[in-house]
Design a protein around this motif. Structure first.
Motif, PDB file in Angstrom:
ATOM      1  N   PHE A 196       0.812  -1.264  -0.019  1.00 23.85           N
ATOM      2  CA  PHE A 196       0.013  -0.114   0.054  1.00 23.85           C
ATOM      3  C   PHE A 196       0.806   1.281   0.058  1.00 23.85           C
ATOM      4  O   PHE A 196       2.041   1.246   0.621  1.00 23.85           O
ATOM      5  N   SER A 197       0.569   2.080  -0.763  1.00 25.36           N
ATOM      6  CA  SER A 197       1.465   3.082  -0.989  1.00 25.36           C
ATOM      7  C   SER A 197       0.907   4.609  -0.740  1.00 25.36           C
ATOM      8  O   SER A 197       1.441   5.455   0.174  1.00 25.36           O
ATOM      9  N   SER A 198      -0.375   4.826  -0.990  1.00 23.03           N
ATOM     10  CA  SER A 198      -1.201   6.165  -0.712  1.00 23.03           C
ATOM     11  C   SER A 198      -1.507   6.293   0.595  1.00 23.03           C
ATOM     12  O   SER A 198      -2.174   5.187   0.976  1.00 23.03           O
ATOM     13  N   GLY A 199      -1.192   7.059   1.268  1.00 25.08           N
ATOM     14  CA  GLY A 199      -1.530   7.351   2.883  1.00 25.08           C
ATOM     15  C   GLY A 199      -0.269   6.698   3.579  1.00 25.08           C
ATOM     16  O   GLY A 199       0.616   6.672   3.491  1.00 25.08           O
ATOM     17  N   GLY A 200      -0.851   6.450   5.010  1.00 21.67           N
ATOM     18  CA  GLY A 200       0.143   6.133   6.042  1.00 21.67           C
ATOM     19  C   GLY A 200       0.319   4.525   6.163  1.00 21.67           C
ATOM     20  O   GLY A 200       0.141   3.729   5.181  1.00 21.67           O
ATOM     21  N   ASP A 248      -6.849  10.210  -8.158  1.00 16.45           N
ATOM     22  CA  ASP A 248      -6.036   9.017  -7.396  1.00 16.45           C
ATOM     23  C   ASP A 248      -4.854   8.771  -8.256  1.00 16.45           C
ATOM     24  O   ASP A 248      -4.354   9.070  -9.162  1.00 16.45           O
ATOM     25  N   ALA A 249      -3.994   7.960  -7.394  1.00 19.79           N
ATOM     26  CA  ALA A 249      -2.569   7.585  -7.956  1.00 19.79           C
ATOM     27  C   ALA A 249      -2.131   6.803  -6.711  1.00 19.79           C
ATOM     28  O   ALA A 249      -2.248   6.889  -5.652  1.00 19.79           O
ATOM     29  N   ASN A 250      -1.014   5.978  -7.171  1.00 21.73           N
ATOM     30  CA  ASN A 250      -0.330   5.084  -6.123  1.00 21.73           C
ATOM     31  C   ASN A 250      -1.048   4.403  -5.093  1.00 21.73           C
ATOM     32  O   ASN A 250      -0.661   4.273  -3.942  1.00 21.73           O
ATOM     33  N   LYS A 251      -2.122   3.676  -5.413  1.00 20.60           N
ATOM     34  CA  LYS A 251      -2.931   3.091  -4.175  1.00 20.60           C
ATOM     35  C   LYS A 251      -1.896   1.839  -3.912  1.00 20.60           C
ATOM     36  O   LYS A 251      -1.646   1.725  -2.562  1.00 20.60           O
ATOM     37  N   GLY A 291       6.316   8.915   4.470  1.00 16.93           N
ATOM     38  CA  GLY A 291       5.397   9.733   5.263  1.00 16.93           C
ATOM     39  C   GLY A 291       3.953   9.486   4.801  1.00 16.93           C
ATOM     40  O   GLY A 291       3.577   8.344   4.306  1.00 16.93           O
ATOM     41  N   ASP A 292       2.950  10.164   5.411  1.00 14.46           N
ATOM     42  CA  ASP A 292       1.385   9.764   5.195  1.00 14.46           C
ATOM     43  C   ASP A 292       0.888  10.507   3.978  1.00 14.46           C
ATOM     44  O   ASP A 292      -0.517  10.467   3.853  1.00 14.46           O
ATOM     45  N   GLN A 293       1.801  11.035   3.283  1.00 13.45           N
ATOM     46  CA  GLN A 293       1.190  11.831   1.988  1.00 13.45           C
ATOM     47  C   GLN A 293       0.169  11.011   1.194  1.00 13.45           C
ATOM     48  O   GLN A 293       0.317   9.717   1.029  1.00 13.45           O
ATOM     49  N   LEU A 294      -0.975  11.444   0.729  1.00  6.84           N
ATOM     50  CA  LEU A 294      -1.742  10.562  -0.161  1.00  6.84           C
ATOM     51  C   LEU A 294      -1.192  10.716  -1.577  1.00  6.84           C
ATOM     52  O   LEU A 294      -0.540  11.691  -1.877  1.00  6.84           O
ATOM     53  N   THR A 302      10.025  -0.416   3.656  1.00 11.51           N
ATOM     54  CA  THR A 302       8.825   0.398   3.187  1.00 11.51           C
ATOM     55  C   THR A 302       8.177   1.007   4.473  1.00 11.51           C
ATOM     56  O   THR A 302       7.588   0.505   5.374  1.00 11.51           O
ATOM     57  N   TYR A 303       7.816   2.322   4.285  1.00 11.45           N
ATOM     58  CA  TYR A 303       7.264   3.003   5.192  1.00 11.45           C
ATOM     59  C   TYR A 303       5.723   2.363   5.754  1.00 11.45           C
ATOM     60  O   TYR A 303       5.600   2.370   6.959  1.00 11.45           O
TER      61      TYR A 303
END
Length: 619
Positions: free
Chosen positions: A76-80, A330-333, A436-439, A584-585
């Protein structure tokens, strides 16, 4: 017994090549029809059959996007941060007896008086309908068996309760795991004969590979047999067997199943209808990508879940496109992790680990982002967008930050994605990667290319993408043939002959000797994001070894690649690129596959309703 009826829920009109069109078009939901209404009209029969095709998409795909992030192919990429590490007892569990019952009702209707009186429903068309319906039922059983092991087999029975019915007659015990696979295999053999003369046996007539045909049935036969064979051979712990065989296949049966898989793949290969997609021998990476994009005259795809815009589309492109080329919000879900990138070999080096540091542990400096990936397996380009590659003819840049020297040590500067620092310029690219938690920002340094459409409109919520999702293709037939021949002790020249066809298409070196580890590795890179990895590791009994809850393990921990641009004026390396491997964060815990995860638990409600069922191991 109450009269059974055919239910069409969210149906699609399925006009086949036989009747003049190929589109799936949405129809009104929640319709209920009698046999008399259905089997007097070929269009209605097609509509019911299309409904069944539309109900069989189980597991990670272009619709179940999140599912890919639970293996070792993506994060999972978008978000935290997503705090998960283990697998639920019902992970991708399937118990589709309502679907099986609907198929049985349809099959009974085909032999009804109404159907017999339909002059348009001749014997050949009946065989095709029967073959397709039975295939979909076999596909359902196969998907149940993958998770549960042996399941109840109801054959053609249609069970229903009315006053006075003895409920014991409605309860069916679990078959053994071996008997369940035997049933699937036998059904596929019978189906292949039913469909022997089907017009759709020619790939050019099976529009977008949407319908089951003889070769699809043989492909499922091969896959079911290779699963059964590997379960028999590699189940070495008694904990994964039940006394009466509901799970666990006798080791002595392994060679029987491998022979079935070998024979089925041999028949497909000799049939000569399918071949590896190779329409661009100059650019093998682009060729591999096109395999999943080009639905017209595609010689490789045997069976696929098709989509047609407008009307039937999916959001895989919209959700997973890189931020810099997004068509909507949307992007990078989900994004690929470094683990899968390094699984792809170099052309002349089987070790695919990226060369980011030298033997002394110091950075290796690169002139361009893309230089790190030179001479990689061409399938990497077709599967994953790596730093510095092109998509839609746009250069895709990733930059985690800048590197500068301080007291002889390289330090990092980072910023908000896409923001330009007045002193240092761009620190972190709009594509990331970041911790970081960026969307909508990549946390891994990559994006998925496979199944992501280049058409910008496909990256919007309103339109979506109509790229198909491949279920069976000729490359799998070759790799099953390689695995089966290896396990049967065939000469290495034959084993290598199968696997090297796939490797040659990827532009990497041929093998002169093949082991099961080579088969596992080849499957991983060839079928990334195609719903193979999780099930492959389960059938080979490798999942608990690779996803072992070790936070320092390269197989259970997820890693990202962070590119940094050197900003050190006066230094010979100024303006060059270096790369760091980081955890991976969004996935701070290692993947943990426990022994209990090899078989799903039976739901307590199922057990309450049917006391003849037995629980699975560890339940």
């Amino acid at each position: 017994m109450k009269k059974a009826k055919l239910y069409i829920i969210s149906a699609f009109v399925f006009c086949t090549a036989m009747f003049g069109c190929s589109d799936f078009l949405e129809e009104e939901p929640e319709k209920i029809f009698t046999d008399e209404q259905i089997f007097t009209d070929l269009n209605m029969i097609n509509s019911v059959l299309a409904n069944y095709y539309g109900r069989i998409n189980w597991g990670p795909s272009v619709e179940d996007i999140d599912g890919h992030a639970y293996t070792d192919e993506a994060a999972f990429s978008s978000g935290g941060i997503r705090d998960y590490r283990t697998y639920d007892n019902n992970w991708w569990r399937l118990y589709e007896y309502n679907f099986v019952r609907d198929i049985n009702i349809f099959l009974r209707g085909l032999s009804s008086e109404t159907a017999n009186n339909n002059i348009d429903l001749n014997a050949d068309i009946k065989k095709q309908y029967e073959g397709e319906a039975r295939f979909l039922r076999a596909w359902a059983y196969f998907n149940m068996a993958k998770g549960l092991g042996g399941v109840p087999i109801v054959y053609d029975e249609i069970y229903g309760y009315e006053s006075g019915t003895n409920v014991l007659d409605l309860q069916v015990a679990r078959s053994t795991e071996a008997a369940t696979y035997d049933y699937i295999i036998a059904e596929c053999e019978a189906i292949s004969q039913l469909l022997e003369n089907a017009k759709t046996n020619s790939p050019s007539d099976n529009i977008h590979a949407a319908r089951a045909n003889k070769w699809v049935a043989l492909a499922l036969k091969a896959r079911a047999a290779i699963y059964a064979g590997s379960i028999a051979k590699y189940t070495t712990t008694p904990e994964l067997r039940l006394p009466n065989g509901e799970v666990g296949i006798p080791t002595s049966e392994a060679s029987t199943y491998y022979q079935i898989a070998y024979d089925a793949t041999t028949e497909i290969i000799k049939g000569g209808k399918y071949s590896l997609y190779l329409k661009n021998e100059i650019d093998l990476g682009r060729n591999f990508y096109d395999l999943f994009i080009n639905k017209e005259s595609n010689p490789e795809v045997i069976w696929a879940l098709d989509y047609v815009a407008p009307g039937k589309t999916h959001g895989f492109t919209n959700n997973n496109v890189a931020y810099s080329i997004k068509g909507d919000v949307d992007a990078n879900k989900i994004t690929p992790i470094l683990n899968i990138v390094e699984a792809f070999e170099y052309k002349n080096n089987r070790d695919g680990k990226l060369k980011i540091k030298d033997a002394g542990g110091d950075f290796i400096f690169y002139e361009n982002l893309e230089d790190l990936f030179v001479n990689k397996d061409a399938r990497l380009y077709g599967t994953i967008i790596t730093p510095g590659s092109l998509f839609r003819s746009v250069y895709i840049s990733y930059q985690a930050g800048q590197k500068y020297l301080e007291n002889g040590e390289w330090k990092s500067r980072v910023g908000e994605p896409g923001a330009v620092n007045p002193t240092y310029g761009l620190l972190t690219d709009q594509n990331g990667p970041t911790s970081g938690d960026q969307l909508y920002v990549s946390k891994t340094g990559f994006n998925i290319r496979k199944f992501v459409e280049e058409n910008k409109d496909a990256a919007t919520r309103g339109r979506g993408s109509d790229i198909w999702f491949t279920r069976f293709r000729f490359a799998e037939i070759l790799l099953i043939a390689a695995e089966a021949s290896l396990e049967l002790g065939k000469p290495q020249i034959e084993v290598c002959g199968y696997i090297n066809q796939v490797r040659s298409r990827a532009g990497i070196q041929n093998l002169s000797n093949v082991t099961i580890d080579d088969i596992i590795k080849e499957n991983r890179v060839e079928f990334a994001y195609e719903n193979h990895r999780y099930w492959d590791l389960k059938r080979w009994r490798r999942a608990h070894l690779l996803w072992n809850n070790d936070s320092e393990s390269d197989t259970s921990m997820f890693y990202s690649l962070f590119p940094y641009k050197v900003n050190e004026p006066g230094n010979a390396q100024n303006g060059k690129w270096v790369f760091e491997k980081v955890k991976t964060y969004t996935t701070r815990y290692p993947r943990y596959f426990e022994m209990r995860n090899y078989y799903n638990f039976f739901d307590q409600d199922w057990l309450n309703r049917n006391p003849k069922l037995v629980k699975n191991p560890f339940q």
